[in-house]
Motif scaffolding. Structure first.
Motif, mmCIF file in Angstrom:
data_model
loop_
_atom_site.group_PDB
_atom_site.id
_atom_site.type_symbol
_atom_site.label_atom_id
_atom_site.label_comp_id
_atom_site.label_asym_id
_atom_site.label_seq_id
_atom_site.Cartn_x
_atom_site.Cartn_y
_atom_site.Cartn_z
ATOM 1 N N ILE A 125 -3.130 -5.582 -4.405
ATOM 2 C CA ILE A 125 -3.924 -6.618 -3.730
ATOM 3 C C ILE A 125 -5.379 -6.179 -3.634
ATOM 4 O O ILE A 125 -6.296 -6.958 -3.929
ATOM 5 C CB ILE A 125 -3.352 -6.898 -2.327
ATOM 6 N N ASP A 126 -5.619 -4.922 -3.250
ATOM 7 C CA ASP A 126 -6.995 -4.419 -3.162
ATOM 8 C C ASP A 126 -7.637 -4.321 -4.544
ATOM 9 O O ASP A 126 -8.829 -4.603 -4.694
ATOM 10 C CB ASP A 126 -7.021 -3.050 -2.478
ATOM 11 N N GLN A 127 -6.862 -3.925 -5.531
ATOM 12 C CA GLN A 127 -7.408 -3.808 -6.880
ATOM 13 C C GLN A 127 -7.893 -5.149 -7.403
ATOM 14 O O GLN A 127 -8.885 -5.219 -8.139
ATOM 15 C CB GLN A 127 -6.343 -3.256 -7.829
ATOM 16 N N ILE A 128 -7.226 -6.230 -7.039
ATOM 17 C CA ILE A 128 -7.563 -7.553 -7.572
ATOM 18 C C ILE A 128 -8.594 -8.269 -6.712
ATOM 19 O O ILE A 128 -9.571 -8.828 -7.224
ATOM 20 C CB ILE A 128 -6.290 -8.421 -7.700
ATOM 21 N N HIS A 188 -10.197 3.844 0.826
ATOM 22 C CA HIS A 188 -9.959 2.685 -0.035
ATOM 23 C C HIS A 188 -8.534 2.710 -0.562
ATOM 24 O O HIS A 188 -8.077 3.709 -1.100
ATOM 25 C CB HIS A 188 -10.950 2.684 -1.199
ATOM 26 N N CYS A 189 -7.843 1.596 -0.418
ATOM 27 C CA CYS A 189 -6.449 1.504 -0.861
ATOM 28 C C CYS A 189 -6.393 1.105 -2.333
ATOM 29 O O CYS A 189 -7.196 0.304 -2.802
ATOM 30 C CB CYS A 189 -5.719 0.473 0.002
ATOM 31 N N GLY A 244 -0.754 4.257 -2.196
ATOM 32 C CA GLY A 244 -1.468 5.192 -1.345
ATOM 33 C C GLY A 244 -2.961 4.956 -1.391
ATOM 34 O O GLY A 244 -3.447 3.908 -1.776
ATOM 35 N N LEU A 245 -3.713 5.962 -0.989
ATOM 36 C CA LEU A 245 -5.170 5.861 -0.951
ATOM 37 C C LEU A 245 -5.786 6.474 -2.192
ATOM 38 O O LEU A 245 -5.200 7.325 -2.850
ATOM 39 C CB LEU A 245 -5.698 6.554 0.312
ATOM 40 N N SER A 246 -6.974 6.023 -2.504
ATOM 41 C CA SER A 246 -7.684 6.524 -3.670
ATOM 42 C C SER A 246 -8.099 7.984 -3.472
ATOM 43 O O SER A 246 -8.482 8.380 -2.383
ATOM 44 C CB SER A 246 -8.920 5.650 -3.925
ATOM 45 N N LYS A 294 0.805 -1.225 0.000
ATOM 46 C CA LYS A 294 0.000 0.000 0.000
ATOM 47 C C LYS A 294 0.835 1.271 0.000
ATOM 48 O O LYS A 294 0.352 2.318 -0.412
ATOM 49 C CB LYS A 294 -0.968 0.001 1.173
ATOM 50 N N GLY A 295 2.089 1.184 0.416
ATOM 51 C CA GLY A 295 2.950 2.361 0.375
ATOM 52 C C GLY A 295 3.264 2.811 -1.030
ATOM 53 O O GLY A 295 3.607 3.959 -1.271
#
Length: 481
Positions: A279-282, A274-275, A266-268, A262-263
């Motif tokens: 990993i979050d995108q998938i 939401h990150c 960053g955040l949306s 996430k570094g």
């Protein structure tokens, strides 16, 4: 370190600009079409030994390709006094006078833009095509017999040594390394480590190395001892040589990867909570919880992140039961903002947003005080799954889902909510002792059964007849914001 390279590179740019680098990058590095990749494979060979090697370099002063390892590019630089060459795999510029790679911000921007264009050109294709990524094409050139990914290709298949009850880890590694978008991310060198002083502790760096090991063409089983050590370091509850739960390992691994990724992103901007990490995108989706007053049918909606359902006889049945309205009872009355009084209500969970990869966990183990039981109920699952009937947008406020939505969804050939099965993790044995194996989809119609270091060809019938524990589905159509 200078942002504009060494003085030799500055002299070259002053006299010739960046045009030579742009041409090399466009035609021999960031090839986004099948025709361009064929031209690249045909022409990218050393002009001295006529071979392709992983460290092929191109002269920035003339049209010459040479091996770096065999020093053919060095011989050319010395004889022609051409001091600069570019690595065709990574886009790095080597100075033969400084005897080192030099960084240039302008060249780096060209490489990044090229990768983005190539990724977009590839990403908008249907998932079912299963074309190799740009990095895979580079790796395939090591073996001339594998330049084209055909139906009988085994690139990317590699067994894993069991380090002592680590079959649970091996199965999840197989599933992750065959997740297309995750594979493309790691083979494109997009991870920027945030633990530079201690990169040996970064799980993302290790996963990147693991993907390179899987897609380098080596067939001998890999020993994932570094990955096991990192898992023990970051997930203490999984440390030791006891048999662990594959689902628990998957959740722990994705959580650590998320923390280390996430570094980079960053955040949306649209949603600060939401990150945007890979990993979050998938893997991240969203549930919606609707509470309806039984008196006036007034609806309240809440976003919910839970994921728990019972296990009937098919995956579709599971999803229907998971998303059906549930009567909360007289002991759980809510205050309706329309009736202005406490009323009985119903609650219904639906999918607000679908992830790119949907992983379904079928509950196979029941644990209570002093009691452990494995649930052996056979649950059928399809090779193609349509999630349209379980979306919040398909919900009928009065009767759950309308039959029209379900029928239209079943007959649709282009639904954006359709998924393809690409991995299945199985467990055999009891709740106290057992063994994990998995099935992996290599190409459109090519399945393999992985059992630690052993890999055997399988059929779709073998997969669908198996007792699934974890089911991995990938969206057939990818959309970009």
């Amino acid at each position: 370190m200078s942002r504009h390279g060494c003085r030799h590179l500055c002299d070259l740019k002053a006299s010739k600009g960046t045009e030579s680098f742009k041409i090399i990058h466009k035609y021999f590095m960031s090839c986004s079409s099948a025709q361009a990749r064929r031209r690249q494979a045909r022409n990218c060979v050393c002009h001295t030994c006529k071979c392709w090697t992983p460290r092929l370099h191109s002269c920035l002063s003339c049209v010459f390709f040479g091996c770096f390892g065999s020093k053919h590019i060095h011989e050319h630089a010395k004889s022609k006094r051409h001091l600069l060459a570019v690595d065709l795999t990574y886009g790095s510029v080597y100075c033969f006078s400084c005897k080192d790679y030099v960084y240039d911000e302008e060249f780096d921007d060209i490489v990044k833009k090229g990768r983005d264009v190539a990724s977009l050109a590839k990403g908008i294709q249907m998932f079912s095509v299963w074309e190799p990524s740009l990095s895979e094409v580079d790796l395939l050139k090591k073996n001339p017999k594998r330049r084209k990914v055909s139906g009988n290709s085994t690139i990317g298949l590699r067994g894993l040594i069991n380090l002592g009850n680590t079959c649970f880890m091996n199965c999840i590694v197989q599933a992750l390394t065959h997740t297309p978008l995750l594979r493309d991310y790691f083979l494109s060198d997009k991870h920027i480590c945030q633990m530079a002083k201690d990169s040996q502790r970064c799980l993302v760096c290790e996963m990147s190395r693991l993907f390179q090991e899987f897609y380098c063409g080596i067939r001998t089983p890999h020993t994932p001892y570094r990955l096991l050590h990192l898992v023990w370091t970051h997930a203490r509850h999984l440390a030791g040589y006891e048999q662990q739960d594959a689902h628990e390992f998957l959740i722990a691994t994705l959580d650590v990867l998320h923390q280390h990724c996430k570094g980079n992103n960053g955040l949306s901007d649209k949603n600060p909570h939401h990150c945007n990490c890979i990993i979050d995108q998938i893997f991240t989706g969203g549930l919606q919880s609707d509470v309806t007053c039984k008196q006036c049918r007034f609806l309240k909606s809440y976003l919910d992140g839970t994921d728990k359902f019972e296990d009937p006889t098919s995956l579709t049945h599971c999803l229907k039961r998971f998303t059906r309205p549930e009567h909360l009872g007289s002991s759980a009355k809510i205050k309706c903002s329309k009736c202005h009084s406490y009323q009985e209500s119903t609650k219904q969970l639906t999918m607000k947003k679908l992830p790119l990869v949907a992983c379904f966990h079928l509950k196979r183990f029941e644990h209570s005080t002093g009691y452990h039981k494995k649930i052996g109920t056979y649950v059928s699952f399809p090779d193609e799954l349509d999630m349209t009937p379980f979306m919040s947008s398909s919900r009928n406020h009065n009767n759950g889902y309308s039959e029209q939505v379900i029928q239209e969804s079943a007959s649709s050939l282009s639904s954006e909510n359709k998924y393809s099965l690409y991995a299945v993790v199985n467990h055999r044995g009891t709740a106290d002792s057992g063994h994990y194996t998995c099935f992996i989809r290599q190409h459109k119609d090519a399945w393999f059964r992985c059992e630690d270091h052993l890999i055997n060809k399988a059929t779709i019938e073998d997969v669908l007849r198996s007792d699934g524990y974890l089911l991995f589905y990938h969206k057939q159509i990818l959309s970009y914001e």
